[in-house]
Design a protein around this motif. Structure first.
Motif, PDB file in Angstrom:
ATOM      1  N   ILE A   1      13.098 -29.967  68.992  1.00 29.50           N
ATOM      2  CA  ILE A   1      13.878 -28.666  69.107  1.00 29.50           C
ATOM      3  C   ILE A   1      13.265 -27.939  67.939  1.00 29.50           C
ATOM      4  CG2 ILE A   1      16.143 -27.590  68.624  1.00 29.50           C
ATOM      5  CD1 ILE A   1      17.478 -30.409  69.250  1.00 29.50           C
ATOM      6  N   ILE A   2      12.629 -26.503  68.337  1.00 30.14           N
ATOM      7  CA  ILE A   2      12.222 -25.495  67.761  1.00 30.14           C
ATOM      8  C   ILE A   2      13.322 -24.663  66.890  1.00 30.14           C
ATOM      9  CG2 ILE A   2      10.679 -23.912  67.024  1.00 30.14           C
ATOM     10  CD1 ILE A   2       9.082 -26.428  68.145  1.00 30.14           C
ATOM     11  N   ASN A   3      13.757 -24.813  65.414  1.00 31.33           N
ATOM     12  CA  ASN A   3      14.867 -24.173  65.035  1.00 31.33           C
ATOM     13  C   ASN A   3      14.420 -23.706  63.557  1.00 31.33           C
ATOM     14  OD1 ASN A   3      15.228 -26.576  63.955  1.00 31.33           O
ATOM     15  ND2 ASN A   3      17.051 -26.974  64.904  1.00 31.33           N
ATOM     16  N   LEU A   4      15.512 -23.199  62.941  1.00 30.27           N
ATOM     17  CA  LEU A   4      15.172 -22.960  61.634  1.00 30.27           C
ATOM     18  C   LEU A   4      14.724 -24.108  60.708  1.00 30.27           C
ATOM     19  CD1 LEU A   4      15.035 -20.214  59.826  1.00 30.27           C
ATOM     20  CD2 LEU A   4      17.519 -20.817  59.301  1.00 30.27           C
ATOM     21  N   GLN A   5      15.418 -25.028  61.134  1.00 29.65           N
ATOM     22  CA  GLN A   5      15.051 -26.445  60.238  1.00 29.65           C
ATOM     23  C   GLN A   5      13.869 -26.892  60.418  1.00 29.65           C
ATOM     24  OE1 GLN A   5      17.855 -29.713  61.200  1.00 29.65           O
ATOM     25  NE2 GLN A   5      16.499 -31.288  59.689  1.00 29.65           N
ATOM     26  N   SER A   6      13.150 -26.914  61.773  1.00 25.51           N
ATOM     27  CA  SER A   6      11.913 -27.314  61.804  1.00 25.51           C
ATOM     28  C   SER A   6      10.681 -26.508  61.061  1.00 25.51           C
ATOM     29  CB  SER A   6      11.447 -27.405  63.386  1.00 25.51           C
ATOM     30  OG  SER A   6      11.672 -26.271  64.174  1.00 25.51           O
ATOM     31  N   PHE A   7      11.158 -25.002  61.297  1.00 28.65           N
ATOM     32  CA  PHE A   7      10.112 -24.075  60.549  1.00 28.65           C
ATOM     33  C   PHE A   7      10.361 -24.292  59.013  1.00 28.65           C
ATOM     34  CE2 PHE A   7      10.519 -21.425  64.313  1.00 28.65           C
ATOM     35  CZ  PHE A   7       8.993 -21.014  64.250  1.00 28.65           C
ATOM     36  N   GLY A   8      11.441 -24.688  58.582  1.00 31.15           N
ATOM     37  CA  GLY A   8      11.586 -24.953  57.257  1.00 31.15           C
ATOM     38  C   GLY A   8      10.893 -26.297  56.757  1.00 31.15           C
ATOM     39  N   GLN A   9      10.959 -27.310  57.522  1.00 31.13           N
ATOM     40  CA  GLN A   9      10.223 -28.578  57.107  1.00 31.13           C
ATOM     41  C   GLN A   9       8.696 -28.339  57.143  1.00 31.13           C
ATOM     42  OE1 GLN A   9      11.399 -31.444  59.900  1.00 31.13           O
ATOM     43  NE2 GLN A   9      10.085 -33.100  58.881  1.00 31.13           N
TER      44      GLN A   9
ATOM     45  N   GLY B   1       7.124 -25.373  56.803  1.00 32.67           N
ATOM     46  CA  GLY B   1       6.851 -24.494  55.452  1.00 32.67           C
ATOM     47  C   GLY B   1       6.819 -25.605  54.300  1.00 32.67           C
ATOM     48  N   PHE B   2       7.722 -26.526  54.057  1.00 34.83           N
ATOM     49  CA  PHE B   2       7.735 -27.435  52.930  1.00 34.83           C
ATOM     50  C   PHE B   2       6.227 -28.323  52.994  1.00 34.83           C
ATOM     51  CE2 PHE B   2       9.157 -31.295  51.162  1.00 34.83           C
ATOM     52  CZ  PHE B   2       9.393 -30.709  49.506  1.00 34.83           C
ATOM     53  N   GLN B   3       6.081 -28.559  54.438  1.00 33.01           N
ATOM     54  CA  GLN B   3       4.787 -29.488  54.246  1.00 33.01           C
ATOM     55  C   GLN B   3       3.807 -28.702  53.929  1.00 33.01           C
ATOM     56  OE1 GLN B   3       5.089 -31.070  58.508  1.00 33.01           O
ATOM     57  NE2 GLN B   3       6.456 -32.835  57.627  1.00 33.01           N
ATOM     58  N   VAL B   4       3.569 -27.429  54.235  1.00 29.19           N
ATOM     59  CA  VAL B   4       2.410 -26.565  54.059  1.00 29.19           C
ATOM     60  C   VAL B   4       2.333 -26.311  52.651  1.00 29.19           C
ATOM     61  CG1 VAL B   4       1.490 -24.416  54.424  1.00 29.19           C
ATOM     62  CG2 VAL B   4       2.184 -25.500  56.580  1.00 29.19           C
ATOM     63  N   LEU B   5       3.411 -26.071  51.953  1.00 33.98           N
ATOM     64  CA  LEU B   5       3.527 -25.888  50.422  1.00 33.98           C
ATOM     65  C   LEU B   5       3.112 -27.153  49.863  1.00 33.98           C
ATOM     66  CD1 LEU B   5       4.299 -23.971  48.336  1.00 33.98           C
ATOM     67  CD2 LEU B   5       6.601 -25.281  48.170  1.00 33.98           C
TER      68      LEU B   5
END
Length: 195
Positions: free
Chosen positions: A76-84, A86-90
Motif C-alpha cells: 500500500i502506497i500511503n503516508l506511512q510508506s513515504f515516511g518509512q 524517507g527515514f531509510q533515505v535519511l
C-alpha cells in the motif's frame, strides 16, 4: 524519467485494464536510461557531453531502482510508506557521509602498495549491510562516487584539505588502471541488484 513512467503507467492502466500500481511497476524499467547502454555510446562526444551522459544515466539507474523498489515492495502506497522510505533515505545519507569520509581518509593515508582491495571490500561490506537492513544502499554508491569523482570541485573546502586531496586524486587516477577490477565490481554491483 518519473513523468514518463507515470504517463506510460496511465496508458498501461487505461488500455490494459491493469491496476495503476501494477502498471507503474511495469512502466518504470521502460523509463530508465540505462548507463549500461548510454555510457558505451559516448566515445565520439565532447568532454562536457560525455560527463553529462555519464551523470544523467547513472542518476537514472539509481533513481529508477529506488523508485521501482519503493513501488514494488510496498503493498500500500500511503503516508506511512513515504515516511518509512524517507527515514531509510535519511539513515543511509548519514551512513554515506560517514563512510565516504572514512574511506577517503583511508585512501589518502594507507601507504602500502595494496590499498584498493581493502577499500573495495569495505564498499561491498557497507553495501551488503545496508541491504540487510533494507536501506537504499545505492545512495551510498552514488555519494561515494560523486565525492571521489569531483575532488577538484570540493578541494577548496577546509575540511577536505585534511584528506590531502592532491594525494587522494592521484590515488583515484591510479585506481583507474584496474579495469578488470572495475568490471568485476560492476558485475558484483548488478548481481547485488538482481538478488
Amino acid at each position: 524519467m518519473v513523468s514518463f513512467a507515470f504517463i506510460l503507467a496511465f496508458l498501461f492502466h487505461f488500455f490494459g485494464n491493469y491496476s495503476f500500481k501494477q502498471s507503474l511497476t511495469n512502466a518504470i524499467p521502460f523509463s530508465v536510461i540505462s548507463s549500461a547502454i548510454a555510457i558505451p555510446s559516448i566515445r565520439h562526444l565532447s568532454s562536457s557531453d560525455r560527463s553529462f551522459v555519464i551523470y544523467e544515466s547513472s542518476f537514472s539507474d539509481i533513481i529508477g531502482v529506488l523508485f521501482f523498489n519503493f513501488i514494488a515492495l510496498n503493498e500500500i502506497i500511503n503516508l506511512q510508506s513515504f515516511g518509512q522510505f524517507g527515514f531509510q533515505v535519511l539513515i543511509i545519507f548519514i551512513i554515506s557521509i560517514t563512510a565516504t569520509i572514512g574511506l577517503s581518509f583511508l585512501l589518502s593515508k594507507i601507504e602500502h602498495h595494496i590499498k584498493f582491495v581493502p577499500i573495495i571490500l569495505l564498499i561491498i561490506l557497507i553495501y551488503e549491510v545496508s541491504k540487510i537492513y533494507h536501506l537504499p544502499a545505492l545512495i551510498f554508491i552514488l555519494m561515494f562516487g560523486l565525492v571521489i569523482g569531483n575532488l577538484d570541485e570540493i578541494k577548496h573546502l577546509k575540511w577536505v584539505q585534511k584528506f590531502r586531496p592532491e594525494i587522494l586524486k592521484s590515488e583515484v587516477k591510479n585506481s583507474m588502471r584496474f579495469v578488470e577490477a572495475a568490471f568485476i565490481i560492476r558485475a558484483l554491483f548488478f548481481c547485488c541488484l538482481v538478488s
